[in-house]
Design an enzyme around this catalytic site. Structure first.
Site, PDB file in Angstrom:
ATOM      1  N   HIS A  10     -33.086 -39.918 -30.763  1.00 30.65           N
ATOM      2  CA  HIS A  10     -32.049 -38.968 -31.179  1.00 30.65           C
ATOM      3  C   HIS A  10     -31.189 -38.542 -29.986  1.00 30.65           C
ATOM      4  O   HIS A  10     -31.596 -38.638 -28.820  1.00 30.65           O
ATOM      5  CB  HIS A  10     -32.683 -37.739 -31.818  1.00 30.65           C
ATOM      6  CG  HIS A  10     -33.558 -36.976 -30.865  1.00 30.65           C
ATOM      7  ND1 HIS A  10     -33.054 -36.122 -29.897  1.00 30.65           N
ATOM      8  CD2 HIS A  10     -34.898 -36.951 -30.708  1.00 30.65           C
ATOM      9  CE1 HIS A  10     -34.040 -35.601 -29.201  1.00 30.65           C
ATOM     10  NE2 HIS A  10     -35.178 -36.100 -29.668  1.00 30.65           N
ATOM     11  N   HIS A 148     -38.234 -40.175 -31.521  1.00 29.39           N
ATOM     12  CA  HIS A 148     -38.234 -39.288 -30.356  1.00 29.39           C
ATOM     13  C   HIS A 148     -38.760 -40.053 -29.142  1.00 29.39           C
ATOM     14  O   HIS A 148     -39.310 -41.150 -29.270  1.00 29.39           O
ATOM     15  CB  HIS A 148     -39.084 -38.056 -30.665  1.00 29.39           C
ATOM     16  CG  HIS A 148     -38.674 -37.393 -31.943  1.00 29.39           C
ATOM     17  ND1 HIS A 148     -37.750 -36.387 -31.994  1.00 29.39           N
ATOM     18  CD2 HIS A 148     -39.038 -37.640 -33.240  1.00 29.39           C
ATOM     19  CE1 HIS A 148     -37.563 -36.022 -33.259  1.00 29.39           C
ATOM     20  NE2 HIS A 148     -38.329 -36.774 -34.022  1.00 29.39           N
TER      21      HIS A 148
END
Length: 198
Positions: A10, A148
């Site tokens: 992200h 992540h």
């Protein structure tokens, strides 16, 4: 048949207090993070993307929506792509902040596991399961998984059969980056890494 997997971290998060946010809700992309996600989307625009799956956390969903837009795809939430679990949520990222939290020191005793949260083995198991399911669902087209830092590093290590520990300081995984792994079965044909300079 080649299998193409794009692991996207992200974009940068709005985090003015500089805390370890982990799985805490309410952490969204910063303006820079949105630009990073747009750069990742441009990087993947010519790819034959068949699906975009994402972690349920806001920052990942926002990134996934931007990446999916050029392909006119809906985004699917997969909880296996979530951030690694940690006992350090809510404290500052600095050494001083950790030293001011002595009740958490015991959790830092073993960086190989790591002892402060979900083990690398647990992360690898869920990430590889998600990757296998996404590849099966994509019907031969590219898959994009938005996750992540630690899950991406662990998944990349599993896919490429890397031997070194997936510690953040040893491997590139910038916010908004794209790691692409091309497989023939389980054999790695090639891999690449993209990170924008925005």
């Amino acid at each position: 048949m080649e299998t193409v997997i794009h692991l996207v971290r992200h974009g940068e998060v709005e985090n003015p207090k500089g805390v370890i946010y982990g799985r805490l809700p309410g952490y969204n992309l910063s303006e820079r993070g949105k630009r990073q996600a747009a750069a990742a989307a441009r990087h993947l625009a010519a790819a034959d993307v068949g699906l975009v799956w994402t972690s349920p956390l806001e920052r990942a969903q926002e990134t996934a929506a931007i990446v999916a837009e050029p392909h006119a795809l809906d985004v699917t939430i997969d909880h296996r792509l979530i951030e690694s679990d940690t006992t350090l949520e809510g404290i500052g990222r600095t050494l001083g902040a950790i030293l001011r939290s002595p009740h958490r020191w015991w959790h830092l005793r073993n960086p190989l596991r790591p002892s402060w949260g979900e083990s690398f083995v647990e992360i690898q198991t869920r990430m590889v399961e998600a990757i296998d399911d996404a590849v099966a669902a994509a019907g031969g087209r590219d898959v994009v998984l938005v996750s992540h830092q630690t899950p991406v590093l662990v998944a990349r290590r599993a896919l490429t059969r890397g031997r070194r520990p997936p510690w953040a300081m040893l491997s590139e995984c910038a916010t908004g980056s794209v790691t692409t792994v091309v497989l023939d079965g389980r054999r790695v044909l090639r891999s690449s890494y993209f990170a924008s300079d925005v």
